[in-house]
Enzyme design. Sequence first.
Site, short mmCIF file in Angstrom:
data_model
loop_
_atom_site.label_atom_id
_atom_site.label_comp_id
_atom_site.label_asym_id
_atom_site.label_seq_id
_atom_site.Cartn_x
_atom_site.Cartn_y
_atom_site.Cartn_z
CB CYS A 73 -1.03 0.10 1.16
SG CYS A 73 -1.81 1.42 1.13
CG HIS A 150 -2.35 -1.94 -9.63
ND1 HIS A 150 -3.25 -1.18 -8.78
CD2 HIS A 150 -1.45 -2.30 -8.37
CE1 HIS A 150 -2.87 -0.75 -7.77
NE2 HIS A 150 -1.87 -1.46 -7.41
CD GLU A 199 -6.49 0.41 -2.23
OE1 GLU A 199 -5.41 -0.11 -1.55
OE2 GLU A 199 -7.09 1.55 -2.23
CB CYS A 208 -4.76 3.58 -5.24
SG CYS A 208 -3.78 2.17 -5.09
N GLY A 211 -1.38 2.07 -7.20
CA GLY A 211 -2.06 2.35 -8.52
C GLY A 211 -1.61 3.44 -9.33
#
Length: 268
Positions: A73, A150, A199, A208, A211
């Site tokens: 994260c 992703h 997410e 994110c 991301g």
Amino acid sequence: MMRHFLKMHGLGNDFVVFDARETPLALTSAQVRGLADRHTGIGCDQLIVIEASDKADAFMRIYNADGGEVEACGNASRCVATLLGATATIDSAAGILDAAASDAAATILYPPPRLGWDEIPLAYAMDTHDMPVGWDELERPIAVNVGNPHVIFFVPDVDAVPLDTLGPVIEHDALFPVRINVNVAQVVARDHIRLRVWERGVGLTRACGTGACATAVAAMRRGLTERKVNVDLPGGRLVIEWRADGQIAMTGPAATSFSGEVDLDAFA
């Protein structure tokens, strides 16, 4: 059992953070879901437990709001970096990250992205640079793993995509055996991307970090941007640079909203 916590966020992507370096803390999925609940708990996108590490300055354990543990994260990494000090190493399920922080911002260095179909992972072999799949208007994405998986779709207008309905469909598609984070991106200029993210295990999020990293890599692989870009999310801006050595540098803010104590037994 009462435990001290911090409520932190990076661009509105918010976290409940427990420092368990001196007193270990084991949480059940039910406790994570209860603490993350915005009506009956503290409320957060992810719950973070900072643990002792014999390989780095600390280990960062990450739980999504649905109670599941995940690998990485980006926004949480910046928050943890500001707690650890000016320079630090953060161990995680995605590997060891180098961090440099000030009081209100941090830069995290991620290792080179993983791009093979089995590294994402996908259920079967295909070209991750131009995937021959689609869901309604979202077609031919790129897949990138930056510690977590992703898929990125480039679209003319990120605001026009019904990500609240397409996001969960794509996340749970059988093509993605460990589920997937869904990104829709709009290239505004060679140094500017707009981004919205569904997410995995959380839903629509204001920001994110991983991301943004994955999307920047995808844009650079397709020749849409330079190697350093500003990525604007609903919660604010991150600066992403894919360096010549393959590492990805993510820079952005981190903040503490408040602190308190919580009775963990109330969420058992």
